[in-house]
Each structure stands twice: as C-alpha cells, then as structure tokens.
Design a protein around this motif. Structure first.
Motif, short mmCIF file in Angstrom:
data_model
loop_
_atom_site.label_atom_id
_atom_site.label_comp_id
_atom_site.label_asym_id
_atom_site.label_seq_id
_atom_site.Cartn_x
_atom_site.Cartn_y
_atom_site.Cartn_z
N LEU A 163 -1.56 -5.28 -9.42
CA LEU A 163 -0.68 -4.38 -8.90
C LEU A 163 -0.77 -3.24 -7.66
CD1 LEU A 163 2.68 -4.25 -11.37
CD2 LEU A 163 1.98 -5.59 -9.30
N GLY A 166 -3.01 -4.04 -5.42
CA GLY A 166 -2.53 -4.71 -3.82
C GLY A 166 -1.62 -3.57 -3.41
N ASN A 167 -1.70 -2.32 -3.20
CA ASN A 167 -0.87 -1.61 -2.30
C ASN A 167 -1.29 -0.67 -1.74
OD1 ASN A 167 2.01 -1.70 -3.40
ND2 ASN A 167 1.38 -2.16 -5.10
N ALA A 170 -1.31 0.58 1.77
CA ALA A 170 0.11 1.14 2.43
C ALA A 170 0.32 2.66 1.54
CB ALA A 170 1.30 0.52 1.25
N ILE A 171 -0.69 2.98 0.37
CA ILE A 171 -0.40 3.82 0.27
C ILE A 171 -1.05 4.90 0.95
CG2 ILE A 171 -1.76 5.44 -2.16
CD1 ILE A 171 -0.77 3.12 -3.33
N GLY A 174 0.27 5.70 3.73
CA GLY A 174 1.88 7.15 3.80
C GLY A 174 1.30 8.36 3.77
N ALA A 175 -0.49 8.30 3.13
CA ALA A 175 -0.76 9.06 2.73
C ALA A 175 -1.96 9.56 4.42
CB ALA A 175 -1.93 9.51 2.42
N LYS A 187 -2.92 11.60 -6.53
CA LYS A 187 -2.11 11.67 -7.70
C LYS A 187 -1.60 10.01 -7.26
CE LYS A 187 -0.89 16.46 -8.28
NZ LYS A 187 -0.17 17.60 -7.84
N ASP A 188 -0.98 10.19 -5.64
CA ASP A 188 0.01 8.09 -5.61
C ASP A 188 -0.94 6.98 -6.12
OD1 ASP A 188 0.99 9.80 -3.63
OD2 ASP A 188 0.30 9.60 -2.19
N CYS A 190 -2.07 7.68 -9.47
CA CYS A 190 -1.53 7.74 -10.74
C CYS A 190 0.01 7.00 -10.59
CB CYS A 190 -2.27 9.16 -11.08
SG CYS A 190 -3.98 9.88 -11.67
N PHE A 191 0.33 7.65 -9.75
CA PHE A 191 1.98 7.24 -10.19
C PHE A 191 2.29 5.52 -10.17
CE2 PHE A 191 5.97 6.92 -8.30
CZ PHE A 191 7.27 7.23 -8.22
N VAL A 192 1.29 4.87 -8.75
CA VAL A 192 1.87 3.61 -9.31
C VAL A 192 1.02 2.64 -10.11
CG1 VAL A 192 0.98 1.33 -7.35
CG2 VAL A 192 1.13 3.66 -6.08
N LEU A 194 0.87 4.31 -13.18
CA LEU A 194 1.73 4.41 -14.32
C LEU A 194 2.88 3.66 -14.10
CD1 LEU A 194 2.15 8.27 -15.52
CD2 LEU A 194 3.61 5.89 -15.73
N ASN A 195 3.26 3.13 -13.12
CA ASN A 195 4.35 2.81 -12.89
C ASN A 195 4.59 1.37 -13.05
OD1 ASN A 195 7.86 3.50 -12.56
ND2 ASN A 195 5.90 4.65 -11.49
N ALA A 196 2.60 0.79 -12.73
CA ALA A 196 2.34 -1.03 -12.81
C ALA A 196 2.06 -0.81 -13.95
CB ALA A 196 1.10 -0.76 -12.17
#
Lengths: 203, 67
Positions: A163, A166-167, A170-171, A174-175, A187-188, A190-192, A194-196
């Motif tokens: 997950l 695969g992102n 795009a991450i 975006g950055a 940080k991005d 880590c956020f993804v 964590l959500n994954a």
C-alpha cells in the motif's frame, strides 16, 4: 545538558540514504508502524557543527535503534571512500546504551552473514539480523527483533508495505521532489504507512 | 542469535501517532486522497490484487484528518 525524555515507542533508524536502499527504507517505515513503533531518521537534521549534537539528542530520545550497515561499502564515484556516518552513529549509540542500558537498546542489521565480522571485528559476538536485501527479510526480522504477541503475520505486513509502495510516485509528485529521503517526504511516508497499517490490521 | 525485546505497543498504531507527525490537515487530506485513488485503480484494474483490509472496505479517512 540533561538528556531528552525517552519515547518508549521510538526507533532511531540509522540507514543509508541511497537509491539501492529505497525499498528497504519503505519496509522499515512500514514494518515499524505495523508493530506499533515510530521510526525516526536524521534526514530532517540540518548540517553544521550542531548536527552531531542533534543526532545524539535524537538517539537519546529513542528507546530503540536499528543500524543497517548493509551498504557500508566503497563508493563508485572517485575518490573511492567508504561511508562512515552510519558506523559513527552506531558508535555514539553504543556509548549511550553502555552508559544507560535501561534507556536504550540497539540492533544491528546486515544483508549477508559474517560481513559485519569483517567490517567491524570489534563487534564480534554481536549477532546482526540478516535481511538478505529483501523487503520480506526486513519485515520478518523486525518481527524477530521486536517480539509482540499480536504481531501481524508477514503476509499482512507485506500487504501494508505494498500500500505504501504503490503510492510512492504520487507522494513524491505531491511533495514536488524525486528525493525519497527528503524530510518532508519522510513525514508523508510515515502518514501513509501509519494509515496503511491501520487499514490492514484493523482500526 | 541476535538480541530481541518483548514489546507491548498498540497494534494497529494509534491515531495519536498521526498527530505527532504534525502534517498540515490539507496535506493529510491530499495523502488520503492519493491512497483512495490507488485503491480505486487497483479495484478497477485487478480486484484480486486488493489486500484483505481494502477488500473489506476499511475507511481510509483517519479521524484526525477528518476533523
């Protein structure tokens, strides 16, 4: 100066910031979050004379550290020079842990058995975790280093890693960078990650 | 044998970890949108590749980002 308080879930990641290591970098971030741990890296620490102080402070604030020495080798670009930042940070960590064994535990990671005995014979007797250069190797060895009775199976850990992976494009888009190791990208990630982990392991 | 430690952390990781990242809410929403788009692409192109969690339709929006 008193040391900073220890975050009991924090893991200092002492890793190489190079292209060949990218997948394993993602695997460490993803795997640690899936075990309920928080990764920290030095990428956000600016250079200059205070950099080493800040790195030491980061090590002191983390309950654990992982030192992946699998890519300590001669650089291809001349002059051929091995990179010593990671061994230096390992040395700082060992000293800190020797002084305060209840505050810090460190782990060695390598890609192949017996390489560490050759590159750092003073560490003979310290067995490293061997990830064989693979994502599955990192994830399964994280489960072995950090034993948790509710640890997810490696199959689920790989799914959460996918997950994140695969992102990635795009991450980065975006950055506005292609540098996976930039502080804002960390940080991005880590956020993804964590959500994954929350998606795969149930929220 | 390498050393190991027994831990008793929260699994899955708690939302308080999201807050500690200090990512602006707008960027959090962008990242969640990126994740959702990837999920939709996979669901359309190859549903068999969807992981268990995504197949079960777990919400991507974390509470902190939704506030």
């Amino acid at each position: 100066v008193p040391p900073p308080p220890v975050n009991p879930d924090a893991v200092f990641l002492n890793i190489p910031y190079d292209k060949e290591f990218q997948n394993l970098y993602l695997a460490y971030i993803s795997g640690l979050y899936q075990l309920g741990l928080e990764p920290f890296v030095t990428s956000g620490i600016p250079g200059g004379e205070r950099r080493l102080d800040r790195i030491l402070s980061l090590i002191q604030s983390c309950r654990y550290s992982i030192h992946d020495l699998s890519r300590v080798e001669m650089s291809v670009a001349p002059p051929a020079t091995p990179r010593f930042n990671m061994p230096l940070e390992l040395g700082l960590t060992i000293t800190w842990a020797k002084m305060h064994p209840r505050r810090h535990t460190w782990f060695l990671w390598e890609s192949t058995p017996r390489r560490i005995q050759k590159s750092m014979s003073d560490l003979d007797g310290t067995d490293p975790y061997i990830h064989t250069g693979s994502v599955e190797g990192v994830l399964s060895e994280l489960r072995n280093a950090f034993i948790h009775r509710n640890a997810p199976p490696v199959r689920k850990m790989v799914a959460a890693f996918r997950l994140l992976e695969g992102n990635l494009d795009a991450i980065l888009a975006g950055a506005g960078t292609r540098n996976l190791y930039a502080a804002s990208v960390f940080k991005d990630l880590c956020f993804v990650a964590l959500n994954a982990a929350r998606i795969e392991l149930g929220t | 044998m390498p050393r190991s430690v027994h831990i008793s952390t929260l699994i899955p990781p708690p939302l308080s970890m999201v807050k500690r990242l200090r990512i602006p809410k707008a960027r959090q929403k962008q990242l969640l949108a990126i994740m959702d788009q990837a999920r939709q692409r996979t669901a359309t192109a190859n549903p068999r590749e969807l992981s268990d969690g995504l197949r079960q339709g777990k919400k991507l929006l974390s509470a902190s980002a939704a506030r």
